[in-house]
Motif scaffolding. Structure first.
Motif, PDB file in Angstrom:
ATOM      1  N   ALA A  31      -3.854  -0.666  -4.459  1.00  9.86           N
ATOM      2  CA  ALA A  31      -5.124  -1.280  -4.074  1.00  9.86           C
ATOM      3  C   ALA A  31      -5.431  -0.988  -2.609  1.00  9.86           C
ATOM      4  O   ALA A  31      -6.579  -0.719  -2.245  1.00  9.86           O
ATOM      5  CB  ALA A  31      -5.081  -2.785  -4.325  1.00  9.86           C
ATOM      6  N   LYS A  32      -4.392  -1.007  -1.790  1.00 11.60           N
ATOM      7  CA  LYS A  32      -4.556  -0.731  -0.363  1.00 11.60           C
ATOM      8  C   LYS A  32      -5.070   0.694  -0.140  1.00 11.60           C
ATOM      9  O   LYS A  32      -5.885   0.944   0.748  1.00 11.60           O
ATOM     10  CB  LYS A  32      -3.214  -0.935   0.353  1.00 11.60           C
ATOM     11  CG  LYS A  32      -3.304  -1.109   1.833  1.00 11.60           C
ATOM     12  CD  LYS A  32      -1.915  -1.443   2.382  1.00 11.60           C
ATOM     13  CE  LYS A  32      -1.992  -1.874   3.813  1.00 11.60           C
ATOM     14  NZ  LYS A  32      -0.672  -2.222   4.352  1.00 11.60           N
ATOM     15  N   CYS A  33      -4.614   1.632  -0.972  1.00 13.50           N
ATOM     16  CA  CYS A  33      -5.080   3.023  -0.878  1.00 13.50           C
ATOM     17  C   CYS A  33      -6.582   3.136  -1.124  1.00 13.50           C
ATOM     18  O   CYS A  33      -7.234   4.042  -0.613  1.00 13.50           O
ATOM     19  CB  CYS A  33      -4.329   3.897  -1.873  1.00 13.50           C
ATOM     20  SG  CYS A  33      -2.596   4.146  -1.460  1.00 13.50           S
ATOM     21  N   PHE A  34      -7.123   2.211  -1.920  1.00 10.13           N
ATOM     22  CA  PHE A  34      -8.553   2.202  -2.205  1.00 10.13           C
ATOM     23  C   PHE A  34      -9.320   1.277  -1.263  1.00 10.13           C
ATOM     24  O   PHE A  34     -10.513   1.039  -1.440  1.00 10.13           O
ATOM     25  CB  PHE A  34      -8.811   1.750  -3.650  1.00 10.13           C
ATOM     26  CG  PHE A  34      -8.314   2.721  -4.673  1.00 10.13           C
ATOM     27  CD1 PHE A  34      -8.962   3.928  -4.887  1.00 10.13           C
ATOM     28  CD2 PHE A  34      -7.189   2.435  -5.432  1.00 10.13           C
ATOM     29  CE1 PHE A  34      -8.496   4.830  -5.834  1.00 10.13           C
ATOM     30  CE2 PHE A  34      -6.717   3.322  -6.389  1.00 10.13           C
ATOM     31  CZ  PHE A  34      -7.378   4.532  -6.586  1.00 10.13           C
ATOM     32  N   GLY A  35      -8.618   0.757  -0.267  1.00  3.23           N
ATOM     33  CA  GLY A  35      -9.258  -0.143   0.694  1.00  3.23           C
ATOM     34  C   GLY A  35      -9.531  -1.520   0.115  1.00  3.23           C
ATOM     35  O   GLY A  35     -10.406  -2.231   0.590  1.00  3.23           O
TER      36      GLY A  35
END
Length: 96
Positions: A32-36
């Protein structure tokens, strides 16, 4: 519509979860962090605990009713549990 987020009181609680679930959660957070984005785990936990606690409270009420019925049916029983003034049940063996 309010422009300010309502702050709710919270309390940090630490509990154990299965290793596999913890690893999956960490992986999902990283993805999720990779997608902001940020996962709303708090809301999911709140909902699950609310459901669990409703079941617990219902079961405790049923047990309390059973104990009261038992003590009324068998008032002279030596192993009857009775409700004391603090709302806790105690055995007749515990009484002075």
């Amino acid at each position: 519509m309010s422009v300010f987020k309502e702050t709710l009181e919270t309390k940090r609680v630490i509990f154990n979860v299965k290793l596999e679930l913890a690893e999956r959660l960490e992986k999902a957070k990283e993805e999720a962090k990779c997608f902001g984005k940020k996962l709303d785990v708090d809301s999911a936990i709140d909902k699950a605990l609310e459901k669990f606690l409703k079941k617990v409270e219902k079961k405790m009420q049923e047990l309390g009713k059973e104990l009261r019925i038992y003590s009324k049916t068998y008032p002279d029983s030596t192993d009857t549990l009775n409700d004391n003034s603090e709302g806790h049940f105690q055995s007749q063996f515990d009484r002075n």
